[in-house]
Enzyme design. Structure first.
Site, short mmCIF file in Angstrom:
data_model
loop_
_atom_site.label_atom_id
_atom_site.label_comp_id
_atom_site.label_asym_id
_atom_site.label_seq_id
_atom_site.Cartn_x
_atom_site.Cartn_y
_atom_site.Cartn_z
N ARG A 1 33.58 -15.61 15.31
CA ARG A 1 32.46 -15.87 14.39
C ARG A 1 31.16 -16.04 15.17
NH1 ARG A 1 35.84 -19.88 10.27
NH2 ARG A 1 37.41 -18.33 9.69
N SER B 1 40.53 -14.55 19.02
CA SER B 1 39.49 -14.95 19.97
C SER B 1 39.72 -16.33 20.57
CB SER B 1 38.13 -14.88 19.27
OG SER B 1 38.11 -15.71 18.12
N LYS C 1 47.56 -13.80 7.21
CA LYS C 1 46.38 -14.26 7.94
C LYS C 1 46.12 -15.71 7.57
CE LYS C 1 41.50 -13.46 8.76
NZ LYS C 1 40.36 -12.54 8.63
N LYS D 1 48.42 -12.98 11.92
CA LYS D 1 47.22 -13.45 12.63
C LYS D 1 46.99 -14.92 12.37
CE LYS D 1 42.29 -12.87 12.56
NZ LYS D 1 41.17 -12.34 11.86
C1 PBG Z 1 36.93 -11.15 9.36
C2 PBG Z 1 37.78 -11.34 10.55
C3 PBG Z 1 37.94 -12.51 11.31
C4 PBG Z 1 38.70 -12.15 12.40
C5 PBG Z 1 39.05 -10.81 12.27
N1 PBG Z 1 38.48 -10.32 11.11
C6 PBG Z 1 37.33 -13.85 11.16
C7 PBG Z 1 37.65 -14.67 9.99
O1 PBG Z 1 38.53 -14.36 9.20
O2 PBG Z 1 36.94 -15.66 9.84
C8 PBG Z 1 39.06 -13.08 13.52
C9 PBG Z 1 39.42 -12.45 14.81
C10 PBG Z 1 39.41 -13.34 15.99
O3 PBG Z 1 39.22 -14.57 15.93
O4 PBG Z 1 39.60 -12.80 17.09
N2 PBG Z 1 37.51 -11.28 8.13
#
Ligand code: PBG
Length: 323
Positions: A204, A273, A194, A247
């Site tokens: 967010r 997203s 990630k 991701k």
């Molecule tokens: C939370 C999380 C996030 C996403 C999935 N789980 C945001 C982040 O890590 O700040 C992002 C998913 C997306 O942008 O679609 N830990």
């Protein structure tokens, strides 16, 4: 000319017969945002066609999606600010609306698979995935919180736990806590590679979960690194992850490809997203064809090697793919 590649493209029948990559609705996991209350269906401004749902509104929506062939859902809670604290205690509270909703959804639709997110950020007044002490995100003290959250989610009926926090050692810690609590059949799909990405913005917004101070670079990976993904994947694999996720997806197709070749378990990718928002913005301007762009993006993620894809396009794809 002896070799004319165009002969294999000359009709739809032949093109379809020699097609190398399959993309179907069975490969998709649909992320959905849940909110406490009744009669709520709020569109997320930066994520068109995606909403924050209250449970009563979501139940018929899931039924519609099931009829389109979508059977796997990743649920995220939009938590009221007043319930957030530094230790994310609402994440495992008895009266947590998200856990109650999951229980109800599994009762109503036993054939669906529900995935959850494990990280502190939706519940944390600091907006970080781990515990913040003196401005630092502390690793080992975060693990028991993640384990409690995971066991509470498993109790509610979650099929696949999705640790997205990127703390070291969390997969093994969560696996042990689940097993000790009797949840040996609950799967873990770890957010393995990630990256600290610019593409999480709309998510967010949806949860109002951006960090209050600092960024996530001390736990999420540096987008410049490929070999480090192998280390993360090796650890998660050895700690007992059932599936490994990459991701975001589109800027990281090389990572998906690499993990697919190196690890004998399913590889998934999160089409995040920001990737979804970009397509909507361009399509709204008439700059590209939405359906074709969505299809090509999802296909490319499969071609890179993803078995499953988490995507906000799931319902739209299921609809236009039927036609
Ligand atoms: C939370 C999380 C996030 C996403 C999935 N789980 C945001 C982040 O890590 O700040 C992002 C998913 C997306 O942008 O679609 N830990």
């Amino acid at each position: 000319m002896n070799i004319r590649p165009r002969r294999n493209r000359k009709s739809a029948a032949i093109r379809n017969m020699v097609e190398e990559t399959q993309l179907g609705v069975q490969h998709l996991i649909y992320p959905i945002f849940l909110k406490d209350g009744k009669n709520i269906k709020e569109e997320i401004a930066s994520l068109p066609n995606n909403y924050r749902w209250s449970l009563d509104q979501l139940i018929p929506e899931i039924e519609t999606c099931m009829n389109l062939g979508i059977y796997t859902y990743d649920l995220f809670p939009a938590v009221d600010e007043s319930l957030k604290d530094t230790i994310a205690s609402y994440s495992y509270a008895d009266d947590n609306f998200y856990l109650k909703a999951i229980r109800k959804l599994k009762e109503t639709f036993p054939e669906i698979a529900i995935m959850s997110d494990v990280a502190m950020d939706p519940y944390s007044s600091d907006g970080h995935d781990g515990l913040v002490v003196d401005g630092r995100i502390v690793n080992d003290e975060t693990l028991p919180i993640l384990a409690k959250m995971s066991v509470a989610q498993a109790q509610a009926g979650v099929d696949i736990i999705g640790p997205s926090d990127m703390m070291d050692g969390r997969v093994g810690y969560i696996r042990e806590a689940l097993d000790l609590a009797g949840f040996t059949d609950t799967s873990i799909m770890s957010y393995t590679a990630k990256y600290a990405s610019a593409f999480y913005g709309p998510f967010r917004d949806a949860l109002n979960s951006a960090p209050k101070a600092g960024d996530k670079k001390s736990y999420q990976m540096n987008p410049a690194n490929q070999r480090e993904a192998l280390l993360e994947a090796q650890l998660d694999f050895e700690e007992g992850a059932d599936m490994l996720m990459v991701k975001p997806a589109l800027c990281y197709l090389d990572i998906i490809h690499l993990l697919k070749q190196q690890f004998p378990i399913p590889i998934t990718a999160y089409n995040v997203s920001g990737e979804c928002a970009m397509v909507h913005a361009a399509a709204q301007n008439g700059w590209l064809n939405y359906d074709l762009a969505v299809y090509e993006m999802l296909l490319s993620i499969r071609r890179a090697g993803a078995d499953g894809i988490l995507t906000y396009f799931a319902k739209d794809f299921a609809e236009f793919n039927k036609k």
